[in-house]
Enzyme design. Structure first.
Site, PDB file in Angstrom:
ATOM      1  N   SER A  77       0.840  -1.206   0.000  1.00 48.61           N
ATOM      2  CA  SER A  77       0.000   0.000   0.000  1.00 48.61           C
ATOM      3  C   SER A  77       0.875   1.256   0.000  1.00 48.61           C
ATOM      4  O   SER A  77       0.396   2.353  -0.225  1.00 48.61           O
ATOM      5  CB  SER A  77      -0.911   0.000   1.226  1.00 48.61           C
ATOM      6  OG  SER A  77      -0.118  -0.070   2.399  1.00 48.61           O
ATOM      7  N   GLU A  78       2.168   1.081   0.274  1.00 47.29           N
ATOM      8  CA  GLU A  78       3.068   2.239   0.315  1.00 47.29           C
ATOM      9  C   GLU A  78       3.856   2.395  -0.984  1.00 47.29           C
ATOM     10  O   GLU A  78       4.844   3.120  -1.022  1.00 47.29           O
ATOM     11  CB  GLU A  78       4.001   2.124   1.519  1.00 47.29           C
ATOM     12  CG  GLU A  78       3.221   1.958   2.814  1.00 47.29           C
ATOM     13  CD  GLU A  78       3.917   2.538   4.015  1.00 47.29           C
ATOM     14  OE1 GLU A  78       3.993   3.769   4.098  1.00 47.29           O
ATOM     15  OE2 GLU A  78       4.380   1.763   4.852  1.00 47.29           O
TER      16      GLU A  78
HETATM   17 ZN   LIG Z   1       6.135   1.830   7.080  1.00 47.36          ZN
END
Ligand SMILES: [Zn+2]
Length: 289
Positions: A77-78
Site C-alpha cells: 500500500s506504500e
Molecule cells: Zn512503514
C-alpha cells in the site's frame, strides 16, 4: 542484465535480511526495484518480508498500477512513495522502506540524524532529514517526501520509519543499514555523555573525499559550496542563498563559501574501489594512520 526471476530472488533475500536484523516487525516494510521506465517489481502487502519466495513479488507500472501479481498478492500500500522517488530521481534503481529500531526512534522523537560523528556516515549519508508526517498509504507521504528527493538518498519518515534509495537493490539496502548503524551510534553516544562532533575542517575534508570519488547519488557534499552558486551542475545555482536547506539542522557546513569543487564530473568507480580508497584517505586525513 540480470533476469527478472533473479531480481525477485534478490528481493526475497533482502527481505530476509531486513527482517532478521530487526529492521521490521511482523508484515512491515517494503522493497521495490526498477526494471525499466514503466516496469517495477515490489513486495506485496500483508506478508512478512522475512518469509517471501519469488512468486510473492508483484509487478507495477510507473503509476503503481498492477501489471502482474499472483493470486492472493497485491502490491504494498506504500508503493506510492516508492513511485515518487523513481519519478523524481531517474538515477535510482531501488527503494527500501523499513522501521529500524534506532532510526525510527529518532523519527518518533523528531530528531534528524545531522550530527557529524563518524567518517563513513559523513561520507555516505551526510545529514538524514525527517520528512514531515503523512498517513501511510495516502499521497501525504510522497508529497511530504518530494522536496528532499533532489538532495538526499535517505530520509527518516516522521513518527514512522526510514526510507532509502540508490542505484540498485543492494546499495539501497546498504544505505538503510548505514542509517540504522549511524542512528544507533548517535543514540549510544548520547547515553555516554554526548557525541564529540567533527569540526568544520574535518567535515570539509570528508566531503571533498566524497566528491573526488564521484560516488553515486545525492548528498550534502554535492551541494554548491560556492556562495555565488553560479554554474554549479548539481544545484544550478538554486542553493546560493541557502534556500531550502537553511531549515535542515547541520547545514551550516554546506555554506561555508570557497570553491564549489563540484563543477567537474568525476566518473563513478565501483563500490569496492571507492570504499577501499575512502577508508585509506579518511584514516590519513584524520591523522589516524
Ligand atoms: Zn512503514
Amino acid at each position: 542484465m540480470v533476469n527478472e526471476f533473479e531480481i525477485k530472488k534478490q528481493i526475497c533475500d533482502i527481505g530476509r535480511r531486513i527482517y532478521n536484523r530487526n529492521m521490521v516487525a511482523a508484515n512491515d516494510g517494503n522493497i521495490s526495484v526498477k526494471l525499466n521506465d514503466n516496469e517495477f517489481l515490489c513486495t506485496p502487502t500483508g506478508v512478512s518480508k522475512g518469509f517471501m519466495t519469488p512468486e510473492f513479488i508483484c509487478k507495477v507500472d510507473a503509476q503503481g498500477n498492477v501489471i502482474q501479481a499472483n493470486p492472493g498478492f497485491k502490491p504494498s500500500s506504500e508503493i506510492k512513495m516508492h513511485m515518487r522517488v523513481y519519478e523524481k530521481r531517474p538515477d535510482v534503481g531501488s527503494v527500501v522502506h523499513a522501521h529500524p529500531m534506532y532510526a525510527t526512534s529518532f523519527a518518533i522523537a523528531g530528531i534528524p540524524l545531522t550530527q557529524p560523528i563518524m567518517p563513513e556516515a559523513v561520507i555516505a549519508l551526510g545529514c538524514v532529514p525527517i520528512a514531515e508526517y503523512g498517513t501511510p498509504s495516502t499521497m501525504e507521504i510522497p508529497d511530504n517526501l518530494e522536496k528532499y528527493l533532489p538532495y538526499f538518498d535517505a530520509v527518516l519518515l516522521e513518527n514512522h520509519g526510514a526510507l532509502t534509495w540508490s542505484t540498485d537493490l543492494n546499495a539501497a539496502y546498504m544505505k538503510m543499514e548505514s542509517v540504522e548503524f549511524y542512528a544507533q551510534l548517535l543514540y549510544q553516544s548520547k547515553l555516554l555523555g554526548g557525541p564529540k562532533e567533527f569540526d568544520e575542517k574535518n567535515i570539509k575534508k570528508l566531503y571533498e573525499i566524497r566528491r573526488k570519488f564521484g560516488m553515486a547519488g545525492k548528498h550534502p557534499a554535492n551541494l554548491c559550496q560556492n556562495k555565488s552558486g553560479m554554474n554549479c551542475h548539481n544545484c544550478g545555482g538554486a542553493c546560493h542563498d541557502g534556500g531550502e536547506f537553511k531549515k535542515f539542522p547541520g547545514y551550516q557546513y554546506d555554506f561555508v563559501g570557497g570553491d564549489c569543487g563540484c563543477t567537474e564530473e568525476t566518473p563513478a568507480q565501483n563500490d569496492a574501489q571507492v570504499v577501499a580508497e575512502i577508508t585509506k584517505r579518511v584514516m590519513e586525513q584524520l591523522g589516524m594512520k
